[in-house]
Design an enzyme around this catalytic site. Structure first.
Site, PDB file in Angstrom:
ATOM      1  N   SER A  14       0.838  -1.197   0.000  1.00 10.61           N
ATOM      2  CA  SER A  14       0.000   0.000   0.000  1.00 10.61           C
ATOM      3  C   SER A  14       0.870   1.242   0.000  1.00 10.61           C
ATOM      4  O   SER A  14       1.880   1.307   0.702  1.00 10.61           O
ATOM      5  CB  SER A  14      -0.893  -0.031   1.239  1.00 10.61           C
ATOM      6  OG  SER A  14      -1.239   1.270   1.630  1.00 10.61           O
ATOM      7  N   GLU A  18       1.115   9.123   3.843  1.00 13.07           N
ATOM      8  CA  GLU A  18       2.309   9.337   4.666  1.00 13.07           C
ATOM      9  C   GLU A  18       3.259   8.152   4.700  1.00 13.07           C
ATOM     10  O   GLU A  18       4.454   8.318   4.847  1.00 13.07           O
ATOM     11  CB  GLU A  18       1.887   9.626   6.110  1.00 13.07           C
ATOM     12  CG  GLU A  18       1.436  11.030   6.332  1.00 13.07           C
ATOM     13  CD  GLU A  18       0.013  11.112   6.842  1.00 13.07           C
ATOM     14  OE1 GLU A  18      -0.426  10.147   7.490  1.00 13.07           O
ATOM     15  OE2 GLU A  18      -0.642  12.128   6.601  1.00 13.07           O
ATOM     16  N   ASP A 153      -8.876   5.986  15.289  1.00 11.77           N
ATOM     17  CA  ASP A 153      -9.178   5.883  13.858  1.00 11.77           C
ATOM     18  C   ASP A 153      -9.782   4.504  13.595  1.00 11.77           C
ATOM     19  O   ASP A 153      -9.435   3.806  12.646  1.00 11.77           O
ATOM     20  CB  ASP A 153      -7.914   6.099  13.014  1.00 11.77           C
ATOM     21  CG  ASP A 153      -8.221   6.418  11.554  1.00 11.77           C
ATOM     22  OD1 ASP A 153      -9.399   6.662  11.226  1.00 11.77           O
ATOM     23  OD2 ASP A 153      -7.281   6.421  10.742  1.00 11.77           O
ATOM     24  N   TYR A 157     -12.056   0.824   7.583  1.00 11.04           N
ATOM     25  CA  TYR A 157     -10.853   1.006   6.750  1.00 11.04           C
ATOM     26  C   TYR A 157      -9.592   0.522   7.458  1.00 11.04           C
ATOM     27  O   TYR A 157      -8.543   0.380   6.833  1.00 11.04           O
ATOM     28  CB  TYR A 157     -10.667   2.481   6.384  1.00 11.04           C
ATOM     29  CG  TYR A 157     -11.752   2.990   5.467  1.00 11.04           C
ATOM     30  CD1 TYR A 157     -11.614   2.892   4.083  1.00 11.04           C
ATOM     31  CD2 TYR A 157     -12.927   3.525   5.988  1.00 11.04           C
ATOM     32  CE1 TYR A 157     -12.617   3.327   3.240  1.00 11.04           C
ATOM     33  CE2 TYR A 157     -13.940   3.966   5.148  1.00 11.04           C
ATOM     34  CZ  TYR A 157     -13.773   3.855   3.769  1.00 11.04           C
ATOM     35  OH  TYR A 157     -14.771   4.273   2.932  1.00 11.04           O
ATOM     36  N   ASP A 170      -3.183   0.060  11.893  1.00  7.72           N
ATOM     37  CA  ASP A 170      -3.061   1.518  11.829  1.00  7.72           C
ATOM     38  C   ASP A 170      -3.272   2.162  13.208  1.00  7.72           C
ATOM     39  O   ASP A 170      -4.232   2.917  13.408  1.00  7.72           O
ATOM     40  CB  ASP A 170      -4.097   2.040  10.809  1.00  7.72           C
ATOM     41  CG  ASP A 170      -3.663   3.355  10.197  1.00  7.72           C
ATOM     42  OD1 ASP A 170      -2.569   3.836  10.538  1.00  7.72           O
ATOM     43  OD2 ASP A 170      -4.425   3.900   9.386  1.00  7.72           O
TER      44      ASP A 170
END
Ligand SMILES: Nc1ncnc2c1ncn2[C@@H]1O[C@H](COP(=O)(O)OP(=O)(O)OP(=O)(O)O)[C@@H](O)[C@H]1O
Ligand SMILES: [Mg+2]
Length: 225
Positions: A14, A18, A153, A157, A170
């Site tokens: 991916s 950032e 977060d 996703y 993440d």
């Protein structure tokens, strides 16, 4: 490479705004996910303010150079992964942090990463989706009640799905519950769970207020440290 005990990189998994995530093969022959922070976008700088400097664990970070910010951010992701795994949260196993690089367990099969929840939810039936909902709530309790963190977060996703199991990814922005705004991040995360499972997955679940109460109520037995 030598320090990371990696033999070769086999491709980019991916390329985000950032960070890039690569699949690599270790000298032990196993596959690893290697996340490298590379680009200081305006959003990244905002995240530093919002999620790093407010976190008492990272208040004394030197913010004078971009390189140091990346290093602090990578270290934060690694420490959050460690803390979460120590209480049994389903995150990729963290192996190492080196400068702006985090090495962790590769979630996938035969060289391909597992799909994200948002990529496959419409192929799943409501029973499977309900089971994922319950797991996501239980995992969140472990993060909040046992690890003393909020993900900040948490959404479809950042959930990978492999063989009926989920993996939470993440976690660099996750903050400790001593962060002054942790409650806003917590509410946002729980709101995301509620929105996804009612609007997208179209499940009938308890209302948002009760879901909030359930998670904050922390009825869970945490592993002994
Ligand atoms: N441990 C892992 N194993 C396999 N694939 C992974 C792993 N971690 C991340 N990925 C893949 O890389 C992508 C980006 O990772 P992550 O969400 O951690 O970074 P990000 O900074 O949010 O990137 P983006 O800006 O693309 O959202 C994930 O959506 C997933 O497809
Ligand atoms: Mg992501």
């Amino acid at each position: 490479m030598r320090r990371l005990k990696l033999d070769r990189f086999t491709g980019v998994v991916s390329a985000g705004k950032e960070a890039r995530v690569y699949r690599a093969i270790g000298r032990d022959g196993k596959e690893y996910a290697v996340k490298i922070y590379l680009t200081a976008t305006a959003e990244f700088r905002k995240s530093i303010q919002k999620y790093l400097l407010g976190d008492p664990r990272f208040q004394r970070i030197d913010t004078s150079s971009t390189k140091k910010l990346f290093m602090a951010w990578a270290r934060k992701e690694y420490r959050n992964l460690l803390k979460m795994s120590s209480v049994g949260v389903r995150v990729p196993k963290p192996y190492l942090v080196y400068q702006n690089i985090v090495v962790m367990e590769f979630i996938g099969r035969q060289g391909y990463r597992a799909p994200l929840l948002h990529e496959i939810y419409n192929e799943l039936d409501s029973e499977e989706l309900y089971s994922i909902y319950e797991i996501m709530v239980e995992e969140y309790k472990k993060i909040y009640c046992c690890a003393g963190l909020v993900h900040a977060d948490y959404s479809e996703y950042n959930i990978m799905y492999l063989d009926g199991e989920i993996y939470i990814i993440d976690v660099a922005q996750a903050v400790s519950t001593s962060h002054p705004n942790y409650l806003d991040f917590l509410k946002h995360d729980i709101g995301n769970i509620y929105r996804f499972f009612t609007k997208q997955a179209k499940l009938k679940i308890q209302n948002l207020e009760n879901l909030m109460k359930e998670i904050i109520g922390c009825k869970i037995v945490c592993p002994k440290k």
